[in-house]
Design a protein around this motif. Sequence first.
Motif, PDB file in Angstrom:
ATOM      1  N   GLU A  36      38.278 109.581  24.229  1.00  0.00           N
ATOM      2  CA  GLU A  36      37.004 109.508  24.999  1.00  0.00           C
ATOM      3  C   GLU A  36      36.667 110.887  25.736  1.00  0.00           C
ATOM      4  O   GLU A  36      37.405 111.766  25.596  1.00  0.00           O
ATOM      5  N   PRO A  37      35.359 111.010  26.239  1.00  0.00           N
ATOM      6  CA  PRO A  37      35.014 112.292  26.939  1.00  0.00           C
ATOM      7  C   PRO A  37      35.851 112.747  28.062  1.00  0.00           C
ATOM      8  O   PRO A  37      36.292 114.134  28.209  1.00  0.00           O
ATOM      9  N   ARG A  38      36.461 112.071  28.794  1.00  0.00           N
ATOM     10  CA  ARG A  38      37.494 112.143  30.052  1.00  0.00           C
ATOM     11  C   ARG A  38      38.742 112.863  29.259  1.00  0.00           C
ATOM     12  O   ARG A  38      39.401 113.688  29.850  1.00  0.00           O
ATOM     13  N   ASN A  39      39.359 112.320  28.195  1.00  0.00           N
ATOM     14  CA  ASN A  39      40.443 112.826  27.411  1.00  0.00           C
ATOM     15  C   ASN A  39      40.027 114.225  27.010  1.00  0.00           C
ATOM     16  O   ASN A  39      40.844 115.272  27.285  1.00  0.00           O
ATOM     17  N   ARG A  40      38.718 114.476  26.470  1.00  0.00           N
ATOM     18  CA  ARG A  40      38.320 115.962  25.769  1.00  0.00           C
ATOM     19  C   ARG A  40      38.255 116.805  27.245  1.00  0.00           C
ATOM     20  O   ARG A  40      38.567 118.009  27.180  1.00  0.00           O
ATOM     21  N   TYR A  41      37.856 116.564  28.285  1.00  0.00           N
ATOM     22  CA  TYR A  41      37.628 117.158  29.540  1.00  0.00           C
ATOM     23  C   TYR A  41      39.044 117.569  30.037  1.00  0.00           C
ATOM     24  O   TYR A  41      39.227 118.955  30.378  1.00  0.00           O
ATOM     25  N   VAL A  42      39.965 116.632  30.003  1.00  0.00           N
ATOM     26  CA  VAL A  42      41.262 116.946  30.367  1.00  0.00           C
ATOM     27  C   VAL A  42      42.090 118.013  29.488  1.00  0.00           C
ATOM     28  O   VAL A  42      42.740 119.135  30.122  1.00  0.00           O
ATOM     29  N   ARG A  43      41.815 117.713  28.234  1.00  0.00           N
ATOM     30  CA  ARG A  43      42.408 118.720  27.310  1.00  0.00           C
ATOM     31  C   ARG A  43      41.874 119.955  27.485  1.00  0.00           C
ATOM     32  O   ARG A  43      42.779 121.047  27.572  1.00  0.00           O
ATOM     33  N   THR A  94      51.158 117.615  26.687  1.00  0.00           N
ATOM     34  CA  THR A  94      51.074 118.223  25.279  1.00  0.00           C
ATOM     35  C   THR A  94      49.681 117.777  24.771  1.00  0.00           C
ATOM     36  O   THR A  94      49.184 116.673  24.938  1.00  0.00           O
ATOM     37  N   HIS A  95      49.445 118.299  23.503  1.00  0.00           N
ATOM     38  CA  HIS A  95      48.400 117.709  22.890  1.00  0.00           C
ATOM     39  C   HIS A  95      48.760 116.438  22.253  1.00  0.00           C
ATOM     40  O   HIS A  95      48.198 115.372  22.156  1.00  0.00           O
ATOM     41  N   GLU A  96      49.953 116.304  21.782  1.00  0.00           N
ATOM     42  CA  GLU A  96      50.450 115.330  21.263  1.00  0.00           C
ATOM     43  C   GLU A  96      50.281 113.995  22.206  1.00  0.00           C
ATOM     44  O   GLU A  96      50.023 112.754  21.510  1.00  0.00           O
ATOM     45  N   LEU A  97      50.598 113.922  23.483  1.00  0.00           N
ATOM     46  CA  LEU A  97      50.327 113.131  24.562  1.00  0.00           C
ATOM     47  C   LEU A  97      48.834 112.527  24.506  1.00  0.00           C
ATOM     48  O   LEU A  97      48.596 111.324  24.435  1.00  0.00           O
ATOM     49  N   ALA A 103      48.673 123.630  27.836  1.00  0.00           N
ATOM     50  CA  ALA A 103      48.577 123.202  26.420  1.00  0.00           C
ATOM     51  C   ALA A 103      47.836 124.393  25.429  1.00  0.00           C
ATOM     52  O   ALA A 103      46.847 124.997  25.884  1.00  0.00           O
ATOM     53  N   PRO A 104      48.568 124.678  24.168  1.00  0.00           N
ATOM     54  CA  PRO A 104      48.172 125.806  23.348  1.00  0.00           C
ATOM     55  C   PRO A 104      46.592 125.434  22.949  1.00  0.00           C
ATOM     56  O   PRO A 104      46.201 124.453  22.779  1.00  0.00           O
ATOM     57  N   ASP A 105      45.943 126.747  22.552  1.00  0.00           N
ATOM     58  CA  ASP A 105      44.604 126.529  22.148  1.00  0.00           C
ATOM     59  C   ASP A 105      44.825 126.290  20.785  1.00  0.00           C
ATOM     60  O   ASP A 105      45.909 126.555  20.016  1.00  0.00           O
ATOM     61  N   ARG A 106      43.875 125.250  20.032  1.00  0.00           N
ATOM     62  CA  ARG A 106      43.815 125.061  18.853  1.00  0.00           C
ATOM     63  C   ARG A 106      42.458 124.619  18.418  1.00  0.00           C
ATOM     64  O   ARG A 106      41.494 124.694  19.278  1.00  0.00           O
ATOM     65  N   ASP A 107      42.415 124.567  17.189  1.00  0.00           N
ATOM     66  CA  ASP A 107      41.029 124.239  16.441  1.00  0.00           C
ATOM     67  C   ASP A 107      40.758 122.861  16.751  1.00  0.00           C
ATOM     68  O   ASP A 107      41.138 121.996  15.963  1.00  0.00           O
ATOM     69  N   GLU A 108      39.958 122.674  17.909  1.00  0.00           N
ATOM     70  CA  GLU A 108      39.753 121.143  18.237  1.00  0.00           C
ATOM     71  C   GLU A 108      38.864 120.154  17.181  1.00  0.00           C
ATOM     72  O   GLU A 108      39.268 119.230  17.062  1.00  0.00           O
ATOM     73  N   THR A 109      37.859 120.957  16.636  1.00  0.00           N
ATOM     74  CA  THR A 109      37.100 120.148  15.712  1.00  0.00           C
ATOM     75  C   THR A 109      38.020 119.753  14.495  1.00  0.00           C
ATOM     76  O   THR A 109      37.896 118.505  14.109  1.00  0.00           O
ATOM     77  N   LEU A 110      38.926 120.666  13.919  1.00  0.00           N
ATOM     78  CA  LEU A 110      39.822 120.300  12.925  1.00  0.00           C
ATOM     79  C   LEU A 110      40.536 119.014  13.290  1.00  0.00           C
ATOM     80  O   LEU A 110      41.105 118.312  12.710  1.00  0.00           O
ATOM     81  N   LEU A 138      48.615 111.905  34.298  1.00  0.00           N
ATOM     82  CA  LEU A 138      49.134 112.540  33.492  1.00  0.00           C
ATOM     83  C   LEU A 138      50.305 113.789  34.070  1.00  0.00           C
ATOM     84  O   LEU A 138      51.293 113.985  33.576  1.00  0.00           O
ATOM     85  N   THR A 139      49.862 114.017  35.283  1.00  0.00           N
ATOM     86  CA  THR A 139      50.643 115.141  36.186  1.00  0.00           C
ATOM     87  C   THR A 139      51.840 114.578  36.552  1.00  0.00           C
ATOM     88  O   THR A 139      52.742 115.491  37.165  1.00  0.00           O
ATOM     89  N   ALA A 140      51.970 113.071  36.517  1.00  0.00           N
ATOM     90  CA  ALA A 140      53.439 112.704  36.871  1.00  0.00           C
ATOM     91  C   ALA A 140      54.620 113.066  36.302  1.00  0.00           C
ATOM     92  O   ALA A 140      55.826 113.345  36.586  1.00  0.00           O
TER      93      ALA A 140
END
Length: 324
Positions: free
Chosen positions: A103-110, A93-96, A119-126, A85-87
């Motif tokens: 997956e868990p790896r996605n959530r960890y990187v986010r 962004t969150h959209e990416l 990336a801006p903070d957001r209500d991740e549960t929502l 992703l850092t390429a």
Amino acid sequence: MCGPCCGIGPVFTCSGCGSIDEPYADGRCTRCVLQVRVQGLLSDETGHLDPRLQPVADILTGAARPKSVLHWLGHSTAARLLSRLTATPAGLTHELLDALPQEPRNRYVRGLLVSAGIAPDRDETLAQTELWVASTIAELPAGRRGVVHAFADWHTLKTARRQAARGRYTAGSASQDRTEILRAIDFLDWLDTQNLTLSRARQGDLEHWLDQAPGHRRGLVAFIRWARLRNLADLTLPAPRTALPQHFLDDAEMHTQLRRCLTETALPLDVRITGALVCLYALPASRIAALTADDFTQDETGSYLTSAPAPSCCHHGSPSSSGT
């Protein structure tokens, strides 16, 4: 003792920072090796680290346990995802991340990118609920997609966003929202097997489905109410069945059971005592189970069983109906 105190200081001196520490690789300490490997992970092909990625590098290299981060860099799929992703730092962004499998790896990187301020903070549960709703509706047949999408957007997500704005949208709330949407889909799927639509379904159809799946009643409440308010269906969810007593003994049967408790010696004594107390005083089983030998007393006036604040009188060996 440390290396210098043993007279072998140079062996334990990091060639990178000069600190006295156990060498990890290439004569360097763990912290220096971590800095080199993080630089390689986040840098482009020329070895240049984009300044926008510096906060991520600072978080990784500043970890309290550098060995753990080194292990993560070498074995975690999340680290490899971060490297890809850092390429393109401008596209982090969150959209990416939303376009990738959740997956868990996605959530960890986010979480790492949010902590670094990239990336801006957001209500991740929502946000995860919104993503789940979108993917779930996209998999539905076209004939059912419109109704479920309207229910999810105008009821479920609208309520969820209102709760999130007040900081009250929890994981439990998200689970309940998913259940409501799934129950709506289940009911519509069943109607389809009956060659029915929501508008043509009648009260008997709804009750027949609930008889087949009684556990789904609670999750369907919101959908039925929403469909009725918008004139999409003429259905009302029946009241839940109560567990009130339905079978009663008449006086003759009660006397027969009491006589058995008093005279039938083949029955266990504790069964006879319990049955007699139920027949005579209607004591609940929980109160009978709590009785002890100390609750029964005898004196010159009679025998007493204390099953409540006021004692029950048992004259001449048989309980009286007064004083319960």
